[in-house]
Scaffold this active site. Sequence first.
Site, mmCIF file in Angstrom:
data_model
loop_
_atom_site.group_PDB
_atom_site.id
_atom_site.type_symbol
_atom_site.label_atom_id
_atom_site.label_comp_id
_atom_site.label_asym_id
_atom_site.label_seq_id
_atom_site.Cartn_x
_atom_site.Cartn_y
_atom_site.Cartn_z
ATOM 1 N N CYS A 161 29.671 67.189 -58.905
ATOM 2 C CA CYS A 161 29.998 68.184 -59.342
ATOM 3 C C CYS A 161 29.745 69.270 -57.446
ATOM 4 C CB CYS A 161 29.438 69.633 -59.561
ATOM 5 S SG CYS A 161 29.670 68.967 -61.766
ATOM 6 N N ALA A 162 30.923 68.639 -56.239
ATOM 7 C CA ALA A 162 30.506 68.779 -55.534
ATOM 8 C C ALA A 162 30.617 70.001 -54.869
ATOM 9 C CB ALA A 162 30.657 67.514 -53.863
ATOM 10 N N GLY A 163 31.922 70.348 -54.985
ATOM 11 C CA GLY A 163 32.262 71.825 -54.455
ATOM 12 C C GLY A 163 31.107 72.971 -54.294
ATOM 13 N N PRO A 164 31.757 73.739 -53.436
ATOM 14 C CA PRO A 164 32.444 73.106 -52.011
ATOM 15 C C PRO A 164 31.465 72.188 -50.098
ATOM 16 C CG PRO A 164 30.919 74.902 -51.813
ATOM 17 C CD PRO A 164 30.541 75.324 -52.868
ATOM 18 N N LYS B 164 25.419 71.050 -50.597
ATOM 19 C CA LYS B 164 24.419 69.869 -51.396
ATOM 20 C C LYS B 164 24.834 68.265 -50.766
ATOM 21 C CE LYS B 164 22.270 73.001 -54.011
ATOM 22 N NZ LYS B 164 23.495 73.541 -54.224
ATOM 23 N N ASP C 280 36.446 63.812 -62.855
ATOM 24 C CA ASP C 280 36.004 64.943 -63.723
ATOM 25 C C ASP C 280 34.762 64.218 -64.113
ATOM 26 O OD1 ASP C 280 34.911 66.140 -66.372
ATOM 27 O OD2 ASP C 280 36.617 66.317 -67.465
ATOM 28 N N CYS D 29 22.055 76.782 -61.110
ATOM 29 C CA CYS D 29 21.839 78.095 -60.540
ATOM 30 C C CYS D 29 21.990 79.352 -61.919
ATOM 31 C CB CYS D 29 22.344 78.633 -59.045
ATOM 32 S SG CYS D 29 24.452 79.120 -60.045
HETATM 33 C C1 LIG Z 1 27.694 74.652 -59.135
HETATM 34 S S1 LIG Z 1 28.793 74.340 -58.888
HETATM 35 C C2 LIG Z 1 28.337 72.884 -56.633
HETATM 36 C C3 LIG Z 1 27.982 73.177 -55.901
HETATM 37 C C4 LIG Z 1 27.668 72.009 -54.861
HETATM 38 N N1 LIG Z 1 26.523 71.414 -55.059
HETATM 39 C C5 LIG Z 1 26.892 72.775 -53.019
HETATM 40 O O1 LIG Z 1 25.737 72.773 -52.866
HETATM 41 O O2 LIG Z 1 27.997 73.350 -52.776
HETATM 42 C C6 LIG Z 1 29.957 73.286 -59.736
HETATM 43 C C7 LIG Z 1 30.966 73.098 -59.266
HETATM 44 O O3 LIG Z 1 31.346 72.064 -60.442
HETATM 45 C C8 LIG Z 1 32.995 71.819 -60.516
HETATM 46 N N2 LIG Z 1 33.137 71.639 -61.830
HETATM 47 C C9 LIG Z 1 33.075 71.955 -63.142
HETATM 48 N N3 LIG Z 1 33.794 71.649 -64.304
HETATM 49 C C10 LIG Z 1 33.837 70.117 -63.500
HETATM 50 C C11 LIG Z 1 33.704 68.511 -64.214
HETATM 51 N N4 LIG Z 1 33.877 68.645 -65.443
HETATM 52 N N5 LIG Z 1 33.597 67.764 -63.870
HETATM 53 C C12 LIG Z 1 33.285 67.669 -62.233
HETATM 54 N N6 LIG Z 1 32.988 69.117 -61.490
HETATM 55 C C13 LIG Z 1 33.147 70.086 -62.027
HETATM 56 C C14 LIG Z 1 33.329 73.209 -59.762
HETATM 57 O O4 LIG Z 1 34.824 73.200 -59.824
HETATM 58 C C15 LIG Z 1 31.955 73.384 -59.149
HETATM 59 O O5 LIG Z 1 32.885 73.458 -57.676
#
Ligand SMILES: C[S@@+](CC[C@H](N)C(=O)[O-])C[C@H]1O[C@@H](n2cnc3c(N)ncnc32)[C@H](O)[C@@H]1O
Length: 376
Positions: free
Chosen positions: A195-198, A201, A242, A312
């Site tokens: 779940c890397a966006g943005p 980390k 996903d 978080c």
């Molecule tokens: C808490 S944020 C991650 C923050 C990121 N790790 C950082 O440090 O910048 C959660 C992310 O999970 C993504 N997300 C939501 N559901 C997801 C899924 N089923 N599979 C993968 N990513 C998912 C969202 O789009 C969002 O970017």
Amino acid sequence: MGESARSLALAALVRIDHEGAYANLVLPAMLSRSTLSDADRRFATELVYGTTRMRRACDALVDRFVMSEPDATTRTLLRLGAYQLAFAKVAPHAAVSATVDLASRKTSGFVNAVLRKVSTKDMVWGSEATRLSYPDWITELFARECGDEAVEALERMNRAPSVTTRDDGYVQDESSQWVAAAVGATSGETVLDVCAGPGGKATALVASGARVIGADLQPSRAGLVAKNAERLGRRLPVVVSDASQPAFAPRAFDRVLVDAPCSGLGALRRRADARWRITESDLDDLVSIQRRALAASAELVRPGGALVYSVCTITAAESIEHAVPDGFDVVGRDGDDFFPPLGAEWRPFGHGHRVLPHHADTDGMVIIRYRRRKGA
Ligand SMILES: C[S@@+](CC[C@H](N)C(=O)[O-])C[C@H]1O[C@@H](n2cnc3c(N)ncnc32)[C@H](O)[C@@H]1O
């Protein structure tokens, strides 16, 4: 009348209060079009985010003196005035007169009368939730989850976040930096951030010398990871995937980070309007997404490898109530031969660790570290 910090703040707040605009989108857009000085931009920012956070408390301050509901813009103007008087330490005379200047001819007498009373009459708060300016359910949830520390945690999230910048210039909350460090990635390892966006980390993980892959469900979020990596000059392949049905081979990674989508209840100071948007039922949906992401991500970890789960938020339901994946052991604060120790800010929380916003002036977070048994 020309543009001022207060007029810009009022225009932004009307959009946030009555048109559903996101504070962290509408304000930067308005500031980018404005000719205000840096000092005025800072003041406008404080007014918009502060009035939004303290909306419930501001309404309570004002409603003592309002007999029938004013029009939408006047309601927002009264909030803006009350915020300056009660929370922004603006001198009462300046707060009242500069706010009344923004009122229409028809309402200025009314706004003046109400704000003058707000500035002089002592407040008796109807409830803690009103004083702290959160929905009842959030105040009650914090009381259940954080006990004696609830009020301090909630109060801290009424203040603007402190800004911390990494050595490479990326602005990232310290708690997120701790999570990235706690993954323990080392040079030569293969690491997946599901779940890397943005990319906060993930880009920190690359600095360890590990080969890192970033994934996100949303193409736009995956795009942000790629953009941030490029800006920082980091090699970071990004995949749209996903986390609950990952497009990766089982047992292919030394370490997998699941920084799951969550309620964000530990980071409410960062998103001024989030407390008014999120609902209790959103939590249930998030919990089931998190469970599936954690279980599916565990499959990607090689025997002896690491699985790290972080959110978080501060709730048990979104963290330590998730089942420990089969074949994994929980690794504690001291770490082991594979994980570095966690800092003292992380307090034990069930089988994981939690930092609350007031412990170290960071976002509230939970981290759980697991290791796959060698034979599993
Ligand atoms: C808490 S944020 C991650 C923050 C990121 N790790 C950082 O440090 O910048 C959660 C992310 O999970 C993504 N997300 C939501 N559901 C997801 C899924 N089923 N599979 C993968 N990513 C998912 C969202 O789009 C969002 O970017």
